[in-house]
Enzyme design. Structure first.
Site, mmCIF file in Angstrom:
data_model
loop_
_atom_site.group_PDB
_atom_site.id
_atom_site.type_symbol
_atom_site.label_atom_id
_atom_site.label_comp_id
_atom_site.label_asym_id
_atom_site.label_seq_id
_atom_site.Cartn_x
_atom_site.Cartn_y
_atom_site.Cartn_z
ATOM 1 N N ASP A 30 0.560 -0.991 -0.297
ATOM 2 C CA ASP A 30 -0.123 0.073 -0.058
ATOM 3 C C ASP A 30 0.923 1.701 0.126
ATOM 4 O O ASP A 30 1.735 1.358 1.312
ATOM 5 C CB ASP A 30 -1.142 0.199 1.020
ATOM 6 C CG ASP A 30 -1.942 0.855 1.164
ATOM 7 O OD1 ASP A 30 -3.330 0.156 1.076
ATOM 8 O OD2 ASP A 30 -1.575 2.123 0.736
ATOM 9 N N ASN A 85 -13.288 -2.634 2.317
ATOM 10 C CA ASN A 85 -14.097 -1.962 2.350
ATOM 11 C C ASN A 85 -15.385 -2.118 1.437
ATOM 12 O O ASN A 85 -14.637 -2.387 0.192
ATOM 13 C CB ASN A 85 -13.406 -0.759 2.190
ATOM 14 C CG ASN A 85 -12.579 -0.543 3.553
ATOM 15 O OD1 ASN A 85 -12.586 -0.982 4.959
ATOM 16 N ND2 ASN A 85 -11.228 0.275 3.438
ATOM 17 N N GLY A 91 -15.524 3.654 3.388
ATOM 18 C CA GLY A 91 -14.256 3.498 3.136
ATOM 19 C C GLY A 91 -13.441 2.955 2.448
ATOM 20 O O GLY A 91 -12.045 3.722 1.801
ATOM 21 N N HIS A 98 -10.504 -5.392 -3.126
ATOM 22 C CA HIS A 98 -8.945 -5.273 -2.772
ATOM 23 C C HIS A 98 -9.357 -5.360 -1.515
ATOM 24 O O HIS A 98 -9.973 -5.752 -0.687
ATOM 25 C CB HIS A 98 -8.203 -3.868 -2.973
ATOM 26 C CG HIS A 98 -8.676 -2.815 -2.888
ATOM 27 N ND1 HIS A 98 -9.676 -1.993 -3.418
ATOM 28 C CD2 HIS A 98 -8.735 -2.390 -1.139
ATOM 29 C CE1 HIS A 98 -9.808 -1.455 -2.656
ATOM 30 N NE2 HIS A 98 -9.295 -1.078 -1.369
ATOM 31 N N HIS A 100 -6.926 -5.381 2.438
ATOM 32 C CA HIS A 100 -6.040 -5.081 2.827
ATOM 33 C C HIS A 100 -5.188 -6.261 3.529
ATOM 34 O O HIS A 100 -5.777 -7.057 4.708
ATOM 35 C CB HIS A 100 -6.668 -3.749 4.080
ATOM 36 C CG HIS A 100 -7.107 -2.346 3.085
ATOM 37 N ND1 HIS A 100 -6.318 -2.155 2.702
ATOM 38 C CD2 HIS A 100 -8.054 -2.801 2.661
ATOM 39 C CE1 HIS A 100 -6.974 -0.743 2.264
ATOM 40 N NE2 HIS A 100 -8.885 -1.848 2.161
HETATM 41 P P1 5GP Z 1 -9.757 1.625 -0.212
HETATM 42 O O1 5GP Z 1 -9.822 2.687 0.753
HETATM 43 O O2 5GP Z 1 -10.788 1.614 -1.208
HETATM 44 O O3 5GP Z 1 -10.199 0.361 0.874
HETATM 45 O O4 5GP Z 1 -8.231 1.070 -0.105
HETATM 46 C C1 5GP Z 1 -7.465 1.836 -1.675
HETATM 47 C C2 5GP Z 1 -6.053 1.721 -0.626
HETATM 48 O O5 5GP Z 1 -5.811 2.201 -1.398
HETATM 49 C C3 5GP Z 1 -5.152 2.681 -0.347
HETATM 50 O O6 5GP Z 1 -4.912 2.114 1.494
HETATM 51 C C4 5GP Z 1 -4.573 4.182 -0.633
HETATM 52 O O7 5GP Z 1 -3.897 3.968 0.413
HETATM 53 C C5 5GP Z 1 -4.058 2.741 -1.975
HETATM 54 N N1 5GP Z 1 -3.589 3.563 -2.674
HETATM 55 C C6 5GP Z 1 -4.538 4.330 -3.352
HETATM 56 N N2 5GP Z 1 -4.026 4.367 -4.387
HETATM 57 C C7 5GP Z 1 -2.311 3.203 -4.433
HETATM 58 C C8 5GP Z 1 -1.570 3.727 -5.668
HETATM 59 O O8 5GP Z 1 -1.823 4.257 -6.618
HETATM 60 N N3 5GP Z 1 -0.564 2.803 -5.472
HETATM 61 C C9 5GP Z 1 -0.446 1.874 -4.226
HETATM 62 N N4 5GP Z 1 0.177 0.395 -4.241
HETATM 63 N N5 5GP Z 1 -1.855 1.906 -3.271
HETATM 64 C C10 5GP Z 1 -2.137 3.075 -3.557
#
Ligand code: 5GP
Ligand code: ZN
Length: 112
Positions: A30, A85, A91, A98, A100
């Protein structure tokens, strides 16, 4: 999907620290880690989230969880949190399914 950051990471168009790949999924670090270990495990197929998955996606959903177990084992991680999420209100900021995989610190329950 052309305008999806995770599809771009999967295709290699956007660089990331990929740590695992198989026929169904890719895992990478991440960008903004919330734990000492914070890895995202994503299906190669663009599926918006769990709610958008269909019966045809049963195999890939299982493979994502098995990939999480494999990555944890390979990194000697016994205790981890695996979170997906689903929806903006919960969130979800990237609309490509995906998990986490987080480890290396204490986690509160219920999750915040
Ligand atoms: P969500 O909020 O959708 O559950 O999680 C999305 C995650 O993707 C976040 O933890 C954010 O830091 C990560 N993220 C967003 N854009 C990128 C990216 O371009 N590269 C990487 N490695 N992580 C990303
Ligand atoms: Zn995508």
């Amino acid at each position: 999907m052309t305008d999806c950051i995770f599809c771009k990471i999967i295709s290699g168009e956007v660089k990331s620290q990929i740590i695992y790949e198989d026929d169904f999924c890719v895992a990478f670090k991440d960008l903004n880690p919330q734990a000492p270990t914070h890895i995202l495990i994503v299906p190669k197929k663009h599926i918006e989230n769990i709610a958008a998955a269909g019966e045809d996606d049963a195999l890939v959903l299982g493979k994502l969880q098995l990939a999480a177990a494999k990555i944890a084992k390979e990194n000697n991680i016994k205790d981890f949190r695996l979170v997906a999420n689903n929806g903006k209100g919960a969130g979800q900021s990237v609309m490509h399914l995906h998990y986490h995989l987080m480890a290396g610190r204490r986690f509160l329950w219920p999750a915040g």
